[in-house]
Design a protein around this motif. Structure first.
Motif, short mmCIF file in Angstrom:
data_model
loop_
_atom_site.label_atom_id
_atom_site.label_comp_id
_atom_site.label_asym_id
_atom_site.label_seq_id
_atom_site.Cartn_x
_atom_site.Cartn_y
_atom_site.Cartn_z
N SER A 140 -16.44 46.69 -20.29
CA SER A 140 -15.51 46.82 -21.12
C SER A 140 -14.91 47.39 -23.00
CB SER A 140 -15.04 45.08 -21.74
OG SER A 140 -14.19 44.71 -22.11
N ALA A 141 -14.49 48.29 -22.83
CA ALA A 141 -15.00 49.06 -23.88
C ALA A 141 -13.24 48.99 -25.00
CB ALA A 141 -14.56 50.66 -23.56
N ALA A 142 -13.51 49.40 -26.37
CA ALA A 142 -12.32 48.70 -27.29
C ALA A 142 -11.97 50.57 -27.50
CB ALA A 142 -12.79 48.40 -28.54
N PHE A 143 -12.01 51.79 -26.66
CA PHE A 143 -11.53 52.92 -26.70
C PHE A 143 -11.89 53.60 -25.96
CE2 PHE A 143 -16.05 52.42 -26.87
CZ PHE A 143 -16.86 52.84 -25.86
N GLY A 144 -10.72 55.04 -25.59
CA GLY A 144 -11.37 56.02 -25.09
C GLY A 144 -10.36 55.49 -24.16
N SER A 145 -8.95 55.22 -24.12
CA SER A 145 -8.39 55.04 -22.41
C SER A 145 -7.93 56.69 -22.05
CB SER A 145 -7.19 54.25 -22.63
OG SER A 145 -6.74 54.43 -23.08
N GLY A 146 -7.92 57.26 -21.10
CA GLY A 146 -7.64 58.44 -20.80
C GLY A 146 -6.42 58.06 -19.55
N ASP A 147 -6.85 58.54 -18.26
CA ASP A 147 -6.36 58.61 -16.81
C ASP A 147 -5.47 57.02 -16.84
OD1 ASP A 147 -5.39 61.27 -16.80
OD2 ASP A 147 -6.79 61.98 -15.29
N GLY A 148 -6.68 56.62 -17.43
CA GLY A 148 -6.45 55.16 -16.23
C GLY A 148 -4.90 54.49 -16.94
N LEU A 149 -5.06 54.74 -18.52
CA LEU A 149 -3.35 54.31 -19.21
C LEU A 149 -2.40 55.01 -18.59
CD1 LEU A 149 -2.63 52.31 -20.96
CD2 LEU A 149 -3.15 54.63 -22.92
N LEU A 201 -17.51 49.35 -13.32
CA LEU A 201 -16.22 48.84 -13.46
C LEU A 201 -15.18 48.83 -14.59
CD1 LEU A 201 -17.65 49.14 -10.59
CD2 LEU A 201 -16.45 46.73 -9.71
N SER A 202 -14.19 49.49 -14.94
CA SER A 202 -13.69 48.91 -16.07
C SER A 202 -13.19 47.89 -15.93
CB SER A 202 -12.82 50.24 -16.96
OG SER A 202 -13.84 51.48 -17.29
N LEU A 203 -13.53 46.24 -16.91
CA LEU A 203 -12.20 45.88 -17.11
C LEU A 203 -11.15 45.97 -17.69
CD1 LEU A 203 -14.21 42.79 -17.56
CD2 LEU A 203 -13.02 42.84 -16.20
N ARG A 204 -11.47 46.80 -18.82
CA ARG A 204 -10.87 47.32 -20.16
C ARG A 204 -10.63 48.22 -20.94
NH1 ARG A 204 -10.71 45.05 -25.99
NH2 ARG A 204 -9.77 46.14 -27.18
N GLU A 205 -10.28 49.47 -21.26
CA GLU A 205 -10.40 50.52 -21.92
C GLU A 205 -8.76 50.50 -23.38
OE1 GLU A 205 -11.96 54.64 -20.23
OE2 GLU A 205 -9.72 53.56 -19.48
N GLN A 206 -9.40 50.49 -24.23
CA GLN A 206 -8.53 50.23 -25.66
C GLN A 206 -7.76 49.58 -25.15
OE1 GLN A 206 -8.02 54.12 -26.04
NE2 GLN A 206 -6.99 53.73 -28.39
N LYS A 207 -6.42 49.52 -24.86
CA LYS A 207 -4.99 48.80 -24.65
C LYS A 207 -5.14 48.88 -23.49
CE LYS A 207 -2.44 50.78 -28.69
NZ LYS A 207 -1.42 52.42 -29.06
N SER A 208 -5.88 49.08 -22.52
CA SER A 208 -5.17 49.31 -21.05
C SER A 208 -6.33 47.49 -20.07
CB SER A 208 -5.71 50.43 -20.15
OG SER A 208 -5.48 51.04 -20.79
N PHE A 209 -5.30 46.88 -19.64
CA PHE A 209 -6.38 46.26 -19.00
C PHE A 209 -6.27 45.99 -17.59
CE2 PHE A 209 -8.26 42.97 -22.82
CZ PHE A 209 -7.43 44.16 -23.98
N TYR A 210 -7.18 45.90 -17.12
CA TYR A 210 -6.94 47.07 -15.61
C TYR A 210 -6.80 45.94 -14.48
CZ TYR A 210 -8.11 51.60 -17.86
OH TYR A 210 -8.05 52.94 -18.51
N ASP A 211 -6.51 45.95 -13.14
CA ASP A 211 -5.89 44.85 -12.40
C ASP A 211 -7.41 43.93 -11.85
OD1 ASP A 211 -3.61 44.96 -10.25
OD2 ASP A 211 -5.28 43.88 -9.38
N GLN A 212 -6.93 42.97 -12.31
CA GLN A 212 -8.14 42.24 -11.74
C GLN A 212 -8.18 42.37 -10.85
OE1 GLN A 212 -7.11 38.72 -14.10
NE2 GLN A 212 -8.93 37.98 -14.42
N GLU A 213 -7.58 41.74 -9.65
CA GLU A 213 -7.77 41.58 -8.08
C GLU A 213 -8.76 43.05 -7.74
OE1 GLU A 213 -4.37 41.18 -5.90
OE2 GLU A 213 -5.24 40.20 -3.87
N LEU A 214 -8.32 44.32 -8.12
CA LEU A 214 -8.49 44.92 -7.46
C LEU A 214 -9.96 45.43 -8.04
CD1 LEU A 214 -5.75 48.16 -8.18
CD2 LEU A 214 -6.51 46.93 -6.28
N PHE A 215 -10.44 44.99 -9.58
CA PHE A 215 -11.74 44.63 -9.80
C PHE A 215 -12.90 44.16 -8.64
CE2 PHE A 215 -14.96 43.34 -12.69
CZ PHE A 215 -15.32 43.65 -13.20
N ALA A 216 -11.73 42.61 -8.47
CA ALA A 216 -13.04 41.83 -8.40
C ALA A 216 -12.66 42.30 -6.70
CB ALA A 216 -12.46 40.52 -7.87
#
Lengths: 344, 348
Positions: A284-293, A252-267
């Motif tokens: 939680s990755a500092a790289f590689g955002s694609g369709d998420g972003l 489950l991604s918390l974060r990819e590069q510049k995208s910080f994903y929805d906290q509630e959905l994650f939880a």
């Protein structure tokens, strides 16, 4: 059809960015009859499946169809084929490989070779060759011969097959996209608690143009993105402490590069996994955002939950994934639709 | 035997230097129908097939092609189940990352593997290429399980089924030198068909360990004690990234007849003449120093052997996508037939 058979079928299709037609056709042929389907201007396949109830806002579940590959530029005098890369491919993984060139609906074999290591000059670095210096050798002996069969703009991709590998793993081509497509197809065969829109997107590897436009059309309340995510889980190769591990469950991604994903959905998803005793991992990755972003920033914006399939050697013709992770992703998705339907 | 079927069969077998027993077995079986006496496989995995033993005072021609291929050898199993390996022969490090391989371990069927590497997105934009002696193989098992499947010394080959590219062009791993082995088998079969009219002894040798210094061939050639030899190997056909004026051997233009200090000029000239007389296309390859083939070892066997070298032009040597032209393989066999026939005074 088992999951692995479905993956093998989908992976046996050339689907480079902008040339996803073979994959789309195979996916369409596997869709249950009751689904309504629509192909949009860019080639995304949008599928609606009715569930027991209709959620307050649409639930979108997506997987991308494309794989990195090549576009044919032209043939040179000796019949060698020049090409341009579509997507992020590591130079180390281009030469010494076999390819399929898709021309006029036919798949023709070729190879990407390099000069033998024996003839390198002592001062010449033995680094991977830049793509601009590489050719596809299809066995043509002159330009005219090549031009009869191959046209500029034809797609080419690494060939190969998906094979069982190691301890309940698979190894092969195009797994980055096709295993997620197979999981999404399996979801569409279930009795769903809520309606969903399944989206099979195009052009993820060249900037997620497909997801940008698909999310705009669906305007989902929540977007669940199924994607592969890189795994560096082998200590001998320099494992990263925070890398997802093969066999550890969907990431489950918390974060990819510049995208910080929805906290509630994650939880919610995390709690659900714990309740259902389905193993998951946090990424939680500092790289590689694609369709998420792309989904997140499309139209008025979308809440995104990204579920990753841990993959060794991603974007190579020899990607490795764990069938355990795919099974667990499948197990997680059905109750997740229920959870999201209640939330929205 | 058909050239294309021979190559197809030979290229899929495992035969990494020093671990050639599988390919030796396959070749011995293919030779058996035309061998004069039982085909021998010696302790080095060399395959020796007698077409006609020499009579007293006759020349004895050795036709040789090496049967080994480059690859890796397992040296240990790491705690995470990855296999540490060492290269056997000139493995090209530029194209190993994430390439599919087969590990020829304990099970009857080979174990699929991947050359492990860290993709660039996880680390630096462009990870430095791994050194060839630091490479590891991922077979997807824990150390405990891996130990039951694989052991030290097991060999690793590229996982690449041979196939036709177009018409006469053929691609696969180990075409260096299974295409040479195919040419030798074809020549052997033709020479055996006319063995009663030969005036020299003819022995076929499929030599082992060429890629690691010709140890196998050296031993077998000593044993056979020929007077003349023709070695068949592959050589460089130019690709886009090679100087065209230096490397001139073209695919489909026939075998390359070698000229080098260690090779018999008389024999090479004769091969050229024979090719021309019989309308067999051929090319020449000039090497000022060593040939880098088994010819270097055979020529200095015992008191010396008059040796010639026929090279099948090949692109992308030592990669899993080597390319040869089937016609070159057939023409190489024809040229050996004509030479064997003529040696000692035979006439067609």
């Amino acid at each position: 059809m088992t999951l692995i058979e479905r993956i093998q079928m989908l992976a046996d299709a050339v689907g480079t960015p902008g040339n996803e037609v073979e994959v789309r056709r195979k996916i369409s042929s596997l869709l249950p009859d009751e689904c309504t389907r629509h192909i949009d201007a860019l080639g995304n396949l949008l599928v609606e499946k009715k569930g027991a109830k209709t959620p307050g806002k649409p639930i979108m579940v997506s997987a991308h169809m494309d794989e990195p590959g090549m576009l044919v530029e032209n043939a040179d005098l000796t019949g060698g084929i020049k090409f341009s890369l579509s997507g992020n491919l590591d130079l180390q993984t281009l030469s010494g490989r076999r390819v399929w060139v898709l021309s006029g609906g036919e798949r023709l074999p070729g190879v990407i070779g390099i000069k033998p290591v024996h003839v390198l000059r002592p001062t010449e670095p033995d680094d991977p060759m830049p793509a601009d210096d590489l050719f596809i050798d299809m066995g043509f002996t002159k330009k005219e011969e090549a031009e009869k069969l191959i046209l500029p703009g034809d797609a080419a991709a690494f060939s190969g097959e998906v094979k069982p590998f190691g301890d309940r793993m698979i190894r092969g081509r195009a797994l980055d996209s096709r295993s997620a497509c197979a999981v999404l197809l399996a979801l569409l065969e279930e009795e769903l608690p809520f309606d969903i829109t399944a989206v099979f997107t195009v052009q993820r590897e060249t900037g997620s143009a497909g997801m940008k436009t698909a999310a705009f059309q669906v305007q989902p309340g929540a977007a669940v993105i199924l994607e592969s995510c890189p795994a560096a889980d082998l200590p001998t190769l320099g494992a990263k402490k925070d890398s997802p591990k093969l066999g550890g469950g969907p990431a489950l991604s918390l974060r990819e590069q510049k995208s910080f994903y929805d906290q509630e959905l994650f939880a919610r998803c995390m709690e659900l996994a714990q309740r259902e005793e389905i193993p998951v991992q946090v990424r939680s990755a500092a790289f590689g955002s694609g369709d998420g972003l792309a989904a997140q920033t499309s139209g008025k914006g979308t809440r995104v939950l990204e579920l990753g399939i841990p993959s060794r050697y991603p974007l190579t013709p020899c990607c490795v994934q764990s069938l355990k992770d795919l099974d667990n992703l499948q197990k997680l998705l059905l109750p997740l639709i229920g959870e999201l339907g209640e939330l929205l | 035997m058909e050239a294309i079927e021979l190559i197809q069969t030979l290229a899929q077998v495992n035969g990494v230097s020093g671990g050639e027993s599988s390919v030796s077995g396959v070749i011995a079986e293919l030779c058996a129908p035309f061998s004069e006496s039982p085909v021998q496989i010696d302790g080095f995995n060399n395959v020796i097939c007698t077409i006609r033993p020499p009579k007293e005072g006759e020349p004895h021609l050795l036709l040789e092609a090496h049967l080994d291929e480059i690859g890796f050898m397992v040296t240990s199993i790491a705690d995470d189940g990855l296999l540490h390996v060492t290269p056997c022969g000139g493995v090209d490090r530029r194209l190993q990352a994430a390439s599919p391989v087969l590990v020829w371990g304990r099970p009857k069927t080979p174990i699929p593997g991947v050359v492990g590497y860290l993709p660039p997105s996880l680390d630096t934009p462009q990870h430095p290429t791994q050194k060839v002696d630091e490479m590891v193989i991922d077979i997807g098992y824990s150390k405990e399980k891996a130990k039951t499947l694989v052991t030290w010394g097991d060999r690793v080959t590229a996982d690449m089924e041979p196939m036709c590219l177009r018409e006469t062009r053929f691609t696969g791993k180990a075409l260096d030198n299974r295409s040479g082995c195919a040419a030798l088998l074809l020549a052997g079969e033709m020479l055996a068909a006319c063995r009663d009219r030969l005036h020299c002894g003819v022995t076929l040798l499929f030599g082992s360990m060429e890629e690691v210094g010709s140890a196998g061939t050296r031993a077998a050639a000593y044993d056979i004690a020929p007077t003349h030899a023709i070695v068949v190997d592959v050589s460089f056909s130019p690709t886009h990234d090679m100087p065209q004026q230096k490397y001139t051997g073209r695919l489909g233009d026939g075998p390359m007849i070698g000229y080098a200090p260690i090779l018999s000029k008389e024999l090479s000239r004769y091969l050229e003449k024979t090719a021309r007389k019989n309308s067999i296309p051929c090319q020449v390859e000039v090497m000022g120093g060593r040939t880098g083939t088994d010819a270097d070892a055979i020529a200095v066997t015992r008191g010396g052997v008059k040796t010639g070298l026929l090279s099948i032009p090949q692109r992308y040597m030592h990669t899993p996508v080597e390319v040869v032209d089937i016609n070159d393989v057939k023409q190489t066999a024809m040229l050996m037939l004509f030479y064997g026939y003529a040696l000692g005074g035979g006439t067609i």
